[in-house]
Design a protein around this motif. Structure first.
Motif, PDB file in Angstrom:
ATOM      1  N   TRP A 178      -4.219   3.138   1.392  1.00 54.68           N
ATOM      2  CA  TRP A 178      -3.784   3.638   0.228  1.00 54.68           C
ATOM      3  C   TRP A 178      -4.020   5.174   0.099  1.00 54.68           C
ATOM      4  O   TRP A 178      -3.921   5.798  -0.860  1.00 54.68           O
ATOM      5  N   GLU A 212       1.064  15.599  -6.921  1.00 54.82           N
ATOM      6  CA  GLU A 212       1.811  14.381  -7.178  1.00 54.82           C
ATOM      7  C   GLU A 212       3.137  14.786  -7.609  1.00 54.82           C
ATOM      8  O   GLU A 212       4.243  14.436  -7.290  1.00 54.82           O
ATOM      9  N   GLY A 249       0.860  -1.137   0.047  1.00 59.06           N
ATOM     10  CA  GLY A 249      -0.152  -0.058   0.123  1.00 59.06           C
ATOM     11  C   GLY A 249       0.795   1.093  -0.056  1.00 59.06           C
ATOM     12  O   GLY A 249       1.945   1.188   0.324  1.00 59.06           O
ATOM     13  N   HIS A 250       0.059   2.333  -0.044  1.00 59.13           N
ATOM     14  CA  HIS A 250       0.681   3.691   0.099  1.00 59.13           C
ATOM     15  C   HIS A 250       0.327   4.235   1.112  1.00 59.13           C
ATOM     16  O   HIS A 250      -0.645   5.114   1.262  1.00 59.13           O
ATOM     17  N   GLU A 262       4.089   7.233   3.588  1.00 60.41           N
ATOM     18  CA  GLU A 262       4.480   8.133   2.348  1.00 60.41           C
ATOM     19  C   GLU A 262       3.961   9.623   2.211  1.00 60.41           C
ATOM     20  O   GLU A 262       3.935  10.348   1.449  1.00 60.41           O
ATOM     21  N   THR A 300      -1.609   7.464  -2.181  1.00 53.89           N
ATOM     22  CA  THR A 300      -1.930   7.406  -3.462  1.00 53.89           C
ATOM     23  C   THR A 300      -2.023   8.817  -4.324  1.00 53.89           C
ATOM     24  O   THR A 300      -3.267   9.185  -4.142  1.00 53.89           O
ATOM     25  N   ASP A 301      -1.298   9.274  -4.978  1.00 50.39           N
ATOM     26  CA  ASP A 301      -1.659  10.621  -5.557  1.00 50.39           C
ATOM     27  C   ASP A 301      -2.211  11.794  -4.875  1.00 50.39           C
ATOM     28  O   ASP A 301      -2.682  12.893  -5.290  1.00 50.39           O
TER      29      ASP A 301
END
Length: 177
Positions: free
Chosen positions: A23, A124, A2-3, A86, A26-27
Motif C-alpha cells: 500500500w 498527492e 493495493g497501491h 504506482e 497510497t497518498d
C-alpha cells in the motif's frame, strides 16, 4: 490489488536494496513515514485474515523488511515493470526520501514494461496532475502509433522529450529503456 510501491534504500557502498510496499503509493505517505527510527515506515494491523471472518491482528511494517533485491546499481534498481507500480521511493543514507511517479512509455500491450521514466513528485495533488498530463500525452502518442505515423521507438523518443520538457528544472527525471 493495493497501491504498490518500491523503495530503494541506499547502502554505504553506493548500491541499493529494493523493497516492496503493498500500500506504499497510497497518498505518498511513505515519503514522510520512512525515517531512521522507522526505516520500514511503521506499520499497522493487517485486518481480516485471508478467507476467514477472523481478524489478523499481527502488526506488519508498511515496507516489507525482506528486500526483493540487494546490492543493485541505481540503474538496476529503477528497472521494474512500470505498469505494475504506482510509486517509487529512494531513501538516501541520511534518510532523505524522494518520491517518484513511474511513467510507462509503452504504446502497445506487449511493449517493453520497463521503458519509461521516474518523475519526482511532491504530494498527492502533484502526482494526480502529473499522471493526468502523462496519460493524455501518451494517449495521443498511442493513436499516432496506431495510425502508423510513429513507430514504437519514435514514440518512446517523443515521450522522453515531452517528459523532459514538462519537468523542466522543477523536478528530477530518471529515464529507463
Amino acid at each position: 490489488m493495493g497501491h504498490r510501491a518500491l523503495v530503494a534504500y541506499e547502502r554505504p557502498d553506493g548500491r541499493y536494496d529494493r523493497g516492496y510496499a503493498q500500500w506504499g503509493a497510497t497518498d505518498l505517505s511513505l515519503r514522510h513515514r520512512i525515517t531512521a527510527e522507522t526505516p520500514f515506515a511503521g506499520g499497522g494491523r493487517n485486518g481480516r485474515a485471508k478467507g476467514t471472518n477472523e481478524r489478523d491482528e499481527r502488526w506488519r511494517p508498511a515496507v516489507d523488511p525482506t528486500p526483493q533485491a540487494t546490492a543493485l546499481t541505481f540503474e538496476d534498481a529503477v528497472l521494474f515493470d512500470y505498469r505494475t507500480f504506482e510509486a517509487f521511493f529512494v531513501v538516501s543514507l541520511s534518510w532523505d526520501v524522494t518520491a517518484y511517479l513511474p511513467l510507462w512509455f509503452g504504446t502497445t500491450i506487449d511493449a517493453n514494461s520497463d521503458a519509461g521514466a521516474l518523475v519526482e513528485v511532491y504530494d498527492e495533488a502533484d502526482t494526480r496532475d502529473a499522471r493526468r498530463w502523462f496519460r493524455a500525452t501518451r494517449a495521443v502518442v498511442r493513436d499516432m502509433v496506431g495510425e502508423e505515423v510513429l513507430d514504437a521507438a519514435d514514440a518512446i523518443d517523443y515521450l522522453d522529450s515531452r517528459v523532459t520538457e514538462w519537468a523542466g528544472d522543477r523536478r528530477e527525471v530518471v529515464f529507463t529503456r
